[in-house]
Motif scaffolding. Structure first.
Motif, PDB file in Angstrom:
ATOM      1  N   VAL A  60       0.836  -1.204   0.000  1.00  8.22           N
ATOM      2  CA  VAL A  60       0.000   0.000   0.000  1.00  8.22           C
ATOM      3  C   VAL A  60       0.868   1.250   0.000  1.00  8.22           C
ATOM      4  N   ASN A  79      -4.508  -3.826  -4.006  1.00 11.04           N
ATOM      5  CA  ASN A  79      -4.046  -2.953  -2.923  1.00 11.04           C
ATOM      6  C   ASN A  79      -3.446  -1.621  -3.374  1.00 11.04           C
ATOM      7  N   SER A 133      -5.332   1.800  -2.328  1.00 13.99           N
ATOM      8  CA  SER A 133      -4.749   2.733  -1.354  1.00 13.99           C
ATOM      9  C   SER A 133      -4.459   4.075  -2.017  1.00 13.99           C
ATOM     10  N   LYS A 169      -7.708   5.843  -2.219  1.00 22.80           N
ATOM     11  CA  LYS A 169      -8.185   6.275  -0.920  1.00 22.80           C
ATOM     12  C   LYS A 169      -7.510   7.571  -0.476  1.00 22.80           C
TER      13      LYS A 169
END
Lengths: 649, 150
Positions: free
Chosen positions: A445, A561, A565, A568
């Motif tokens: 991440v 991932n 990430s 996000k």
């Protein structure tokens, strides 16, 4: 080269050192051990770091220059090739130990600097700040004005248990490892403890797998020990294929015997008589080092039939991986060892119950095994005393990317990432600002600066979506485009997906397509509306969930991932790419928009001739102009312009 | 071929990958003929041998050039824009990544991490490593290799 009388030391080391329970030596023994450990030298010794990082930095040329220097000056000195001390950005590292003086270390000694450094040492004419540091050695005279190695920022925050020999001992010498307490734990284990007791000690210590999953090692061993099998296998996973991670390579290159000892103890604990070290094929240097180390251990009777007369026999082999990323996954590794394509199999049954050739098999990472001798030597409580509530001991990290210092480190659990980046690695290079830290390569991440105070702990990291096992830490500065990085990882995973299960095979390829449409500019924009790109991102999120939930192995499960990430924490960057068609970092070349500065352009016509899309118009000796709709952003004109008249936004 | 087979007298299925590795180490690449012989020796169907050999990146079915150029595409090298180095080499040699030049002098490959992340970008030509190169340095090196005749 090492001028050791191997046959002479062999019996001495086995009888007087390994078999010596008390660890107390008489003066004669202590003197001889000090000689082998090189705490005491009778003539100058020059150490050169010739790990892979050293060789890449030019250590081979330095080595030749040093040899010439010695023969030209008629000196009598030993040259020892050691592994990297962890401070890779300081490679090639050259250490010198003069009789009676502490060992002194120099950084970045390329071949042109070697003679100056040696002159300075032999004539005692060190410039201030010339040396990197010196080692703390009791009874030896210190160099004035040279800091101790442990005072250097790179080393000061580290707690070196499994790396304590790194860069200090020669990986080609079993004697040095034994003289520093090596193979004592193996001796103690096979003679004093029944196998289940060892599993218990490891379980008590709280050691958890360092390869990704974080499963308690002692428990795993216990399962394999308790499962009946004709022939159990113990495997060391050194198929480190994450781009940006090199801790396992470093561990093997600096202290191979620690890994071998850990593996031998593990094999004894699970009742295996065969052990395999599965090494990535690109790691040529570690492969050679391991082969040598294993043959030395066999020669010393530390591997083979009836070890120390205990009745325990172990054969150990090195197997070269064949270059498939997926083989780092334990079930894929097993199928690969069986001579098949490295495809993962669904679990359970776990390999500890039914693994290689259907027999109980334990697979541990290099770092996990390297921790084992220390635990048996000092006891589980000693190991437990370092770390946090749920995560014990220390953790290796490789630090790379845009930090001032790079290399590999061993830090206690519980330390924060900001401490690693700022205190150990010295912050971001060239005064730039930190954008994120990427942990764990393609399955890992991106951690934004706001989250960097997360303590290093299995649970705390799981909360931010990261797995601790993956120790590749890459520092990203402001010049990194997070969308492009996500695309890079997806491209890697698409290539490396084994193709067995559909979510991973098709999903990664689909996600790459979506990322491509965001980071690249198609020739015909009309068929690629902004709305389509936006929908793509939404699809990507739902696709990511499907891949995560339905993939067979860890590779597939973790494949989304990096994208998730980035989405996000750096959503605004995706939006900038989608809506404004702009890459602020300038990394996505296709999104660049080129302009010509009319004041600087003198109309030389070169850019017009070179432009493959005929997007530049203008007559000779008058400023030119770029037609935006035709320009593909290839940047050829930028390289061609001799007057810096072309710029991009 | 027999000297390779002598090393694996037990003909275990697990011997397949090490055997192929040994052969490739010496011959440089695998051929259909080798696949056939390996299949006969280990009693494994040729299609399975071929399946295994094509699955792993390590096995090649084409010879390499006299100068084999490897450009690292690890994360750290990616950050130091190793892809632009790759493009530059492709442009200079007029070959695509993963192919061999017509005169068999150069071959180009993008490899996953070589473990020299602290020295990025890393480029390897045969056994020599180059690090921290500028694109201009790189072109100089390639040009001098191009002009070299042996």
């Amino acid at each position: 080269m090492p001028e050791q009388d191997i046959s002479g030391n062999k019996a001495f080391l086995i009888d007087k050192i390994i078999r010596n329970y008390s660890g107390i030596f008489d003066n004669l023994t202590a003197g001889r051990v000090a000689m082998i450990r090189r705490d005491k030298v009778t003539r100058p010794v020059i150490f050169i770091g010739t790990g892979t990082c050293g060789i890449i930095s030019g250590a081979s040329a330095t080595l030749i220059r040093v040899k010439n220097y010695i023969s030209d000056n008629n000196l009598s000195a030993d040259i020892i090739e050691v592994g990297c001390n962890g401070y890779c950005s300081a490679e090639p590292v050259l250490d010198v130990q003069l009789p009676g003086k502490a060992r002194i270390s120099f950084r970045n000694v390329t071949d042109d600097k070697a003679a100056d450094v040696l002159d300075a040492v032999f004539h005692h004419s060190l410039q201030p700040g010339q040396a990197l540091g010196q080692y703390r050695q009791t009874g030896l005279e210190e160099w004035p004005g040279v800091p101790l190695m442990e005072q250097i920022p790179w080393f000061s925050q580290q707690q070196r248990h499994i790396l304590k020999n790194a860069g200090i001992i020669s990986p080609a010498s079993i004697d040095e490892y034994i003289a520093r307490g090596g193979y004592k734990s193996l001796f103690k284990s096979v003679l004093n403890y029944p196998a289940d007791k060892i599993c218990e000690i490891i379980e008590q210590s709280g050691l958890r797998g360092r390869g990704g999953g974080g499963f308690p090692t002692g428990k795993k061993w216990k399962v394999a020990l308790d499962t009946a099998g004709d022939q159990k296998f113990m495997i060391c996973n050194a198929d480190e294929s994450d781009p940006g991670a090199f801790m396992d390579r470093a561990m093997i290159e600096t202290d191979p015997h620690r890994v071998i000892e850990g593996l031998a103890i593990a094999a004894y604990a699970i009742g295996a008589s065969q052990a395999v070290i599965y090494v990535r094929s690109d790691y040529e240097n570690p492969l050679v080092i391991l082969e040598t180390a294993i043959s030395q251990a066999k020669d010393y009777g530390l591997l083979g039939e009836n070890i120390f007369g205990s009745g325990f026999s172990l054969s150990m082999n090195v197997r070269q991986g064949a270059g498939a990323f997926v083989c780092g996954e334990e079930t894929a590794l097993i199928t690969s060892l069986e001579g098949k394509r490295g495809l993962p199999i669904s679990k359970p049954p776990y390999p500890a119950e039914k693994g290689l050739w259907g027999q109980p098999t334990v697979i541990n990472n290099v770092e996990t095994l390297a921790n084992v001798p220390g635990i048996l030597e000092h006891g589980p409580l000693w190991f437990k005393s370092t770390g946090t509530q749920s995560s014990k001991g220390t953790k290796l990290f490789s630090v790379a990317g845009k930090s001032v210092s790079t290399g590999f480190i061993e830090v206690p659990m519980g330390i924060t990432f900001s401490s690693i980046i700022n205190d150990i690695a010295g912050g971001v290079k060239d005064g730039k600002t930190l954008k994120a830290a990427q942990l764990g390569g393609p399955s890992g991440v991106c951690i934004p600066p706001a989250q960097l105070d997360t303590p290093l702990d299995y649970e705390a990291l799981a909360d931010i979506g990261a797995a601790l096992g993956l120790g590749g830490l890459v520092i990203l500065d402001e010049k990194t485009c997070m969308v492009n990085l996500a695309r890079y990882f997806m491209d890697f995973l698409r290539n490396e997906s084994c193709g067995k299960c559909i979510p991973c095979r098709e999903g990664t390829s689909k996600m790459l397509d979506i990322l491509d449409s965001i980071t690249k500019r198609p020739k015909e924009e009309s068929t690629h509306e902004t709305l389509e790109r936006f929908k793509g991102v939404v699809q990507m999120e739902s696709l990511a969930e499907v891949i995560r939930d339905t993939s067979l192995c860890g590779l597939g499960k973790n494949a989304p991932n990096p994208v998730l990430s980035s989405l996000k924490w750096f959503r605004e960057e995706f939006e900038e790419h989608i809506f404004d068609r702009r890459c602020a970092a300038g990394v996505c070349h296709d999104l660049r928009k080129f302009y010509i500065d009319v004041d600087l352009c003198n109309g030389c016509n070169i850019c017009q001739k070179k432009c493959p899309e005929i997007a530049i118009v203008g007559t000779l000796k008058t400023p030119h102009f770029i037609i935006e709709s035709k320009c593909t952003g290839c940047g050829i004109c930028l390289e061609a312009c001799k007057f810096s008249a072309i710029y991009f936004k | 071929m027999d000297h390779f087979f002598e090393k694996y007298p037990l003909k275990k299925p697990g011997d397949l990958i090490p055997l192929l590795q040994d052969i490739q180490e010496e011959t440089g690449y695998l051929t259909d003929e080798i696949i056939g012989k390996v299949s006969e020796h280990l009693h494994i169907p040729a299609n399975r041998v071929y399946g295994v050999a094509t699955f792993y990146d390590q096995f090649r079915f084409k010879p390499r050039g006299r100068y084999h150029i490897r450009v690292c595409r690890g994360t750290s090298c990616y950050l130091c824009s190793s892809s632009s180095y790759l493009k530059e080499i492709e442009k200079l040699l007029k070959i695509q990544c993963g192919t061999v030049s017509r005169d068999k002098k150069f071959s180009l490959e993008a490899v996953s991490c070589m473990g020299g992340c602290s020295q990025s970008p890393v480029i390897r030509i045969n056994t020599t490593y180059y690090h921290h190169l500028s694109i201009a340095d790189l072109s100089g090196i390639i040009r001098s290799l191009k002009e070299k005749t042996e």
